[in-house]
Each structure stands twice: as structure tokens, then as C-alpha cells.
Design an enzyme around this catalytic site. Structure first.
Site, PDB file in Angstrom:
ATOM      1  N   CYS A 144       0.866  -1.176   0.000  1.00 53.79           N
ATOM      2  CA  CYS A 144       0.000   0.000   0.000  1.00 53.79           C
ATOM      3  C   CYS A 144       0.899   1.221   0.000  1.00 53.79           C
ATOM      4  O   CYS A 144       1.589   1.498   0.982  1.00 53.79           O
ATOM      5  CB  CYS A 144      -0.920   0.008   1.217  1.00 53.79           C
ATOM      6  SG  CYS A 144      -1.997   1.458   1.287  1.00 53.79           S
ATOM      7  N   GLU A 170      -3.511   0.930  -6.464  1.00 51.44           N
ATOM      8  CA  GLU A 170      -2.512  -0.056  -6.845  1.00 51.44           C
ATOM      9  C   GLU A 170      -2.274   0.070  -8.337  1.00 51.44           C
ATOM     10  O   GLU A 170      -3.146   0.543  -9.075  1.00 51.44           O
ATOM     11  CB  GLU A 170      -2.970  -1.463  -6.472  1.00 51.44           C
ATOM     12  CG  GLU A 170      -1.879  -2.510  -6.537  1.00 51.44           C
ATOM     13  CD  GLU A 170      -0.631  -2.101  -5.773  1.00 51.44           C
ATOM     14  OE1 GLU A 170       0.334  -1.667  -6.444  1.00 51.44           O
ATOM     15  OE2 GLU A 170      -0.631  -2.190  -4.527  1.00 51.44           O
TER      16      GLU A 170
END
Length: 235
Positions: A2, A108
Site C-alpha cells: 500500500c 494499486e
């Protein structure tokens, strides 16, 4: 992993969801964020001395108390759930300094041809949630840094085409367990460090505007047109 996320939920709703007893008012530019990046100050929920929940502002990128150079935090934005209880940089924080990191989405990137295409991931209901986090306090003389990291786990089936890791997302019913200072063993906490069920998440492609941490506007999360001459995300 992340490496970017959002927190655009109104503060009053975060106070309600996390049942905060105390919170520090955000500085200008700290709230309604669409592209939160490492090394920035981020909101984190932890317990005070009376075991009440409070919201504070910590630097994203954990700096271990034993570190000689706080720049090591740039390499510590994530901690792997599988090793967080044993890795020297995180094990003491795992035992004693766990926190919740409010968010309502994260990004992402997927390799498509010779480029990486960003995707935005959020809950189906578009509501806020919490990443499982750890925090640490670093002191050298009069200098003090309070910092944090986001724990990751293996990706679920929805996110695996993008990346093999994803942040640990906790349900509200799990907040108290994660913050409970009486719990400290991997056996007690490992069940929380699991992939979030894919049926509760959604994702869509976004424009490469989000690639720059200096760009922090609502356009970051807007759905982009599908890439030309590209197959399905799941091809």
C-alpha cells in the site's frame, strides 16, 4: 503493498465510526485527501493512557526507536503480516503500539504493456474503513518523531491481477481487539491479518494524475477510460 490511499470522509463521520474520545484538529490540507503518500502526516487512531481512542497525526513510514537515521522510515511504509511479530523493525510496535489508520480507498498499479496503470480500490458501500497499523516514537536529544506503518497481507482474488499484496483492512467489530494492549501474541492477533473478502470491494482504473504525490485533487479517483487495445483486467 500500500503506497497511496485516500481519506475524504468528513471528520465527523470518522469520529463516529472510530468512537473517538479525543482528536486533534487537522491542519489545512490534512483532511479531504485524494492522494496520501509516504512521509506525509496521516491520521491514526490509538489508545490514550485511559484506554480511550484518540486521533493523532503521525508520519507515514515507521522509524524504529533504535534507528540511527530517521530516513529509514522511507523504507518502512508497509510491514508484512507474516513477519511483523518477529522482524526487529516492527516486533516491539506489534506487541505494544498497534493503531488504526482511517481510509476510504487506496491505489494499486498494474503493468500493462510497457507502462503501469493505476487503479482505485474501495468498499462497495463507499464507506470509510481502517488499515491495521503500528506506530513508534523515535527520540534523539530534543528531536522526536512519531511514525506509523500499514500492515499488508496476500492479495485476494480481486486484487491479485494488480499485485500479490494488499493492505490489511479491519472490520469495525475488530477495532477493539486490534487496539487491546492486553493482546500481544501472534496467535491472538494473526487471524486479523488476512485478505479482505473480495466481494466487498470494487476497483476501477484512474488516470495517471495520481502518479504524482503533489497532485491531490478529486480527479485522482475519477474513473478513467479503458486502455485501448488492452484485454480485460483478468486476461
Amino acid at each position: 503493498m500500500c503506497g497511496r490511499f485516500t481519506l475524504r470522509t468528513p471528520l465527523k463521520d470518522v469520529v463516529e465510526l472510530f468512537e473517538l474520545a479525543h482528536y486533534s484538529q487537522p491542519q489545512p490540507g490534512e483532511w479531504a485527501r485524494f492522494n496520501i503518500a509516504p512521509s506525509q502526516q496521516i491520521a491514526a487512531v490509538r489508545l490514550d493512557e485511559q484506554s480511550q481512542r484518540r486521533l493523532d497525526w503521525l508520519r507515514w513510514g515507521l522509524v524504529p526507536a533504535w534507528a540511527d537515521d530517521p530516513a529509514i522510515g522511507n523504507q518502512m511504509i508497509n510491514a508484512r503480516g507474516e513477519t511483523v511479530a518477529t522482524k526487529p523493525a516492527f516486533r516491539e510496535a506489534f506487541r505494544q503500539r498497534r493503531c488504526l489508520i482511517p481510509a476510504d480507498g487506496f491505489y494499486e498499479w498494474k503493468k500493462e504493456g510497457g507502462a503501469k496503470r493505476p487503479y482505485y480500490i474501495h468498499l462497495q458501500e463507499q464507506r470509510p474503513f481502517a488499515f491495521a497499523g503500528l506506530w513508534e516514537r523515535w527520540r534523539r536529544g530534543s528531536n522526536e518523531i512519531e511514525s506509523c506503518t500499514i500492515i499488508t497481507t496476500e492479495a485476494n482474488d480481486l486484487l491479485r491481477p494488480l499485485h500479490n499484496r494488499m493492505p490489511v483492512i479491519l472490520d469495525p467489530a475488530e477495532f477493539a481487539t486490534w487496539l487491546d494492549p492486553r493482546l500481544s501474541s501472534p496467535e491472538e492477533l494473526s487471524e486479523l491479518l488476512r485478505p479482505y473478502p473480495e466481494q466487498y470491494l470494487k476497483l476501477h482504473p484512474v488516470r495517471t494524475l495520481v502518479n504524482s504525490p503533489q497532485f491531490d485533487e478529486p480527479e485522482c479517483i475519477e474513473q478513467a477510460e479503458p486502455a485501448k487495445k488492452q484485454g480485460s483486467l483478468f486476461d
